[in-house]
Design an enzyme around this catalytic site. Structure first.
Site, PDB file in Angstrom:
ATOM      1  CG  ASN A   8      -1.893   1.121   1.247  1.00 42.33           C
ATOM      2  OD1 ASN A   8      -1.821   2.044   0.425  1.00 42.33           O
ATOM      3  ND2 ASN A   8      -2.829   1.072   2.176  1.00 42.33           N
ATOM      4  CE  LYS A  15      -0.672   2.138   6.341  1.00 40.97           C
ATOM      5  NZ  LYS A  15      -2.110   2.169   6.483  1.00 40.97           N
ATOM      6  NE  ARG A  96      -6.228   1.437  -0.472  1.00 40.42           N
ATOM      7  CZ  ARG A  96      -6.315   2.582   0.173  1.00 40.42           C
ATOM      8  NH1 ARG A  96      -5.271   3.108   0.766  1.00 40.42           N
ATOM      9  NH2 ARG A  96      -7.464   3.227   0.211  1.00 40.42           N
ATOM     10  CG  HIS A 185     -13.357   2.683   2.455  1.00 37.21           C
ATOM     11  ND1 HIS A 185     -14.145   3.661   3.026  1.00 37.21           N
ATOM     12  CD2 HIS A 185     -12.077   2.992   2.769  1.00 37.21           C
ATOM     13  CE1 HIS A 185     -13.381   4.525   3.663  1.00 37.21           C
ATOM     14  NE2 HIS A 185     -12.109   4.139   3.521  1.00 37.21           N
ATOM     15  CG  HIS A 213     -14.327   1.065   6.036  1.00 40.54           C
ATOM     16  ND1 HIS A 213     -13.478  -0.010   5.830  1.00 40.54           N
ATOM     17  CD2 HIS A 213     -13.517   2.126   6.270  1.00 40.54           C
ATOM     18  CE1 HIS A 213     -12.222   0.400   5.949  1.00 40.54           C
ATOM     19  NE2 HIS A 213     -12.225   1.689   6.203  1.00 40.54           N
ATOM     20  CG  LEU A 214     -18.070   3.609  10.899  1.00 39.37           C
ATOM     21  CD1 LEU A 214     -18.862   3.670  12.208  1.00 39.37           C
ATOM     22  CD2 LEU A 214     -18.663   4.570   9.875  1.00 39.37           C
ATOM     23  N   GLY A 215     -13.324   4.447   9.568  1.00 36.58           N
ATOM     24  CA  GLY A 215     -11.925   4.645   9.950  1.00 36.58           C
ATOM     25  C   GLY A 215     -11.653   6.137   9.937  1.00 36.58           C
ATOM     26  N   GLY A 217     -11.073   7.691   7.118  1.00 35.46           N
ATOM     27  CA  GLY A 217     -12.077   7.855   6.077  1.00 35.46           C
ATOM     28  C   GLY A 217     -13.226   6.928   6.437  1.00 35.46           C
ATOM     29  NE  ARG A 246     -11.107  12.044   3.580  1.00 30.72           N
ATOM     30  CZ  ARG A 246     -10.954  10.767   3.242  1.00 30.72           C
ATOM     31  NH1 ARG A 246     -11.806  10.172   2.434  1.00 30.72           N
ATOM     32  NH2 ARG A 246      -9.938  10.072   3.707  1.00 30.72           N
ATOM     33  CG  MET A 288     -14.827   8.274  17.409  1.00 32.39           C
ATOM     34  SD  MET A 288     -15.966   9.690  17.487  1.00 32.39           S
ATOM     35  CE  MET A 288     -16.813   9.551  15.923  1.00 32.39           C
ATOM     36  CB  VAL A 336     -14.554   4.774  14.288  1.00 33.25           C
ATOM     37  CG1 VAL A 336     -15.712   5.219  15.165  1.00 33.25           C
ATOM     38  CG2 VAL A 336     -13.532   5.898  14.120  1.00 33.25           C
ATOM     39  CD  GLU A 338     -11.781  -3.421  12.927  1.00 31.20           C
ATOM     40  OE1 GLU A 338     -10.762  -3.653  13.613  1.00 31.20           O
ATOM     41  OE2 GLU A 338     -11.757  -3.381  11.674  1.00 31.20           O
ATOM     42  CD  GLU A 389      -8.944  -1.643   3.745  1.00 27.22           C
ATOM     43  OE1 GLU A 389      -8.490  -1.276   4.855  1.00 27.22           O
ATOM     44  OE2 GLU A 389      -9.316  -0.842   2.875  1.00 27.22           O
TER      45      GLU A 389
HETATM   46  P1  ADP Z   1      -7.567   4.388   8.256  1.00 28.59           P
HETATM   47  O1  ADP Z   1      -8.826   4.938   7.653  1.00 28.59           O
HETATM   48  O2  ADP Z   1      -6.459   5.384   8.311  1.00 28.59           O
HETATM   49  O3  ADP Z   1      -7.182   3.023   7.763  1.00 28.59           O
HETATM   50  P2  ADP Z   1      -8.344   3.092  10.733  1.00 28.59           P
HETATM   51  O4  ADP Z   1      -9.384   2.192  10.171  1.00 28.59           O
HETATM   52  O5  ADP Z   1      -7.133   2.483  11.304  1.00 28.59           O
HETATM   53  O6  ADP Z   1      -7.951   4.251   9.755  1.00 28.59           O
HETATM   54  O7  ADP Z   1      -9.054   3.983  11.842  1.00 28.59           O
HETATM   55  C1  ADP Z   1      -8.329   4.969  12.500  1.00 28.59           C
HETATM   56  C2  ADP Z   1      -9.251   5.728  13.407  1.00 28.59           C
HETATM   57  O8  ADP Z   1      -9.891   4.826  14.303  1.00 28.59           O
HETATM   58  C3  ADP Z   1      -8.529   6.716  14.302  1.00 28.59           C
HETATM   59  O9  ADP Z   1      -8.433   7.970  13.709  1.00 28.59           O
HETATM   60  C4  ADP Z   1      -9.418   6.771  15.505  1.00 28.59           C
HETATM   61  O10 ADP Z   1     -10.284   7.881  15.355  1.00 28.59           O
HETATM   62  C5  ADP Z   1     -10.271   5.541  15.450  1.00 28.59           C
HETATM   63  N1  ADP Z   1     -10.141   4.711  16.642  1.00 28.59           N
HETATM   64  C6  ADP Z   1      -9.199   3.804  16.944  1.00 28.59           C
HETATM   65  N2  ADP Z   1      -9.437   3.263  18.168  1.00 28.59           N
HETATM   66  C7  ADP Z   1     -10.568   3.858  18.644  1.00 28.59           C
HETATM   67  C8  ADP Z   1     -11.339   3.744  19.846  1.00 28.59           C
HETATM   68  N3  ADP Z   1     -10.992   2.914  20.824  1.00 28.59           N
HETATM   69  N4  ADP Z   1     -12.428   4.521  19.952  1.00 28.59           N
HETATM   70  C9  ADP Z   1     -12.788   5.377  18.988  1.00 28.59           C
HETATM   71  N5  ADP Z   1     -12.116   5.512  17.846  1.00 28.59           N
HETATM   72  C10 ADP Z   1     -11.024   4.771  17.671  1.00 28.59           C
END
Ligand code: ADP
Length: 401
Positions: A8, A15, A96, A185, A213-215, A217, A246, A288, A336, A338, A389
């Site tokens: 990636n 990565k 990727r 995603h 999918h809450l990361g 992004g 965003r 978050m 977020v 997970e 992924e």
């Molecule tokens: P990316 O989109 O960069 O791949 P990830 O899927 O790893 O990101 O998600 C990263 C985000 O997850 C961090 O910015 C953080 O906001 C959130 N996160 C990680 N652990 C927690 C937690 N315990 N509670 C809330 N949010 C979390």
């Protein structure tokens, strides 16, 4: 042994994961950051983890001028710490690639023509496709003689029906400038929706699933029988859910208004919506975890940011349940999704009338891994499924080589 190396590549980072495919175990997992950094911060940082019964982690700092050098650093670390390339040489390298436009619907063996197409699509993903291509070119030097496979973030959404991918603007203009919903995603949405069917022991073909999918992004996806039928990101990854920095959905007239009244030009608006909005714009926190902590301490801005974030998710859950004509499973994934029980329970609060409920004890159990967080008797299964992924890219590689 049959291993796949998954890459990636970002503009200043690389990565990688080396995955043994017979048992899908990770042999090495690494990140090289600050590639091409000059001046005082001239050193790049390389962190590699070698999982297994005695997991080991190494960090080192080197000047790394470009992606070609980054691969040399990676191979030197393999030489020093393992795994041995003589015994674990990859059979393919999976890359990727963010934007596949309308051309790439699945994993694609990289040829010169494929590279030209990836470059051409850079106008739709200027931050990502050129960096992905740098990674491909460098990897082809480091690993000649084996197939390199591009796996596109957009590919899973190639099945969107026209009603879902068409924006209601001038049709000729949209066609000429390739304006439509592509969605992103996709690798994660595919992996997670398939894993949900596996977890529920139900045939994928009969399952209606909403994946959240809450990361950093974030995107939602409606999956009908294993096929993506709607998704919240659009022409670019800016549309849809509220994200770390965003905005997600907006009335497009806000841009005209800010241009006329605040004098903001396109570059500033781009920067504003992509990097200074979302949770960060509302609360001053892009992560978050910080938002939830601040909201818990009574910070009104953080509480509002959280409320807006949850409101938007619920909006998409409702829309996709309607679009799918019902829903069997709602799945949370990525950083977020997970990890944050607050987000999971908040996003689905008040949906009991639709058969959607979260069991408080299951939601806060602290379990990792795949799990159900809805009560057993609840008609809609609410699941948490960690995304993977890299593994999905590696699996897709093997299907085409
Ligand atoms: P990316 O989109 O960069 O791949 P990830 O899927 O790893 O990101 O998600 C990263 C985000 O997850 C961090 O910015 C953080 O906001 C959130 N996160 C990680 N652990 C927690 C937690 N315990 N509670 C809330 N949010 C979390």
């Amino acid at each position: 042994m049959s291993t796949v190396l998954v890459i990636n590549s970002g503009s200043s980072s690389l990565k990688y994961q080396l995955i043994e495919m017979t048992n899908e175990s990770v042999l090495a997992n690494g990140l090289i950051e600050r590639i091409g950094a000059g001046g005082d911060t001239g050193s790049s940082k390389h962190t590699v983890t070698l999982p297994g019964s005695e997991a080991r982690s190494f960090t080192s700092e080197h000047p790394v001028a470009d992606h070609t050098e980054a691969f040399k650093v990676m191979l030197a670390a393999f030489d020093k710490h393992g795994p041995s390339m003589a015994e674990n040489h990859p059979v393919a390298v999976g890359h990727r690639v963010v934007h596949g436009g309308k051309r790439f619907f699945g994993p694609t063996v990289v040829t010169d023509l494929v590279k030209i197409n990836i470059e051409d699509l850079a106008e739709l993903a200027p931050l990502h496709n050129p960096a992905n291509l740098d990674g491909i070119n460098a990897a082809q030097v480091a690993f000649p003689g084996i197939p390199h496979v591009a796996v596109f973030d957009t590919a899973f959404h190639a099945t969107l029906p026209p009603a879902a991918y068409t924006y209601a603007i001038d049709a000729g203009l949209a066609d000429k400038y390739r304006v439509r919903r592509y969605g992103f995603h996709g690798t994660s949405h595919k992996f997670v929706s398939e894993a949900a069917a596996e977890y529920l022991e139900r045939p994928l073909g009969e399952l209606k699933t909403i994946v959240l999918h809450l990361g950093n992004g974030a995107s939602a996806c409606a999956v009908d029988g294993g096929v993506s039928v709607d998704t919240s990101m659009g022409l670019t990854p800016l549309e849809g859910l509220v994200m770390g920095t965003r905005s997600g959905d907006l009335d497009p007239a806000i841009l005209f208004h800010l241009n006329r009244k605040a004098g903001l030009g396109f570059a500033e608006l781009d920067e504003l919506l992509n990097r200074k909005s979302g949770l960060l714009g509302l609360s001053g926190h892009g992560d978050m975890r910080d938002v939830v902590t601040a909201a818990g301490e009574g910070d009104a801005d953080a509480q509002l940011a959280l409320d807006v974030y949850l409101h938007r998710i619920k909006h998409y859950v409702g829309a996709y349940a309607a679009g799918l004509g019902g829903v069997d499973a709602i799945v949370f994934t990525a950083g977020v999704g997970e990890n944050s029980d607050v987000v999971r329970s908040g996003a689905l609060a008040g949906l009991e009338a639709f058969g959607i409920a979260v069991d408080p004890e299951r939601n806060t159990s602290g379990h990792r891994g795949r799990r159900r967080i809805s009560p057993d008797e609840s008609p809609v299964a609410v699941l948490v499924i960690p995304t993977n992924e890299e593994l999905e890219i590696a699996r897709q590689c093997l299907t085409v080589i």
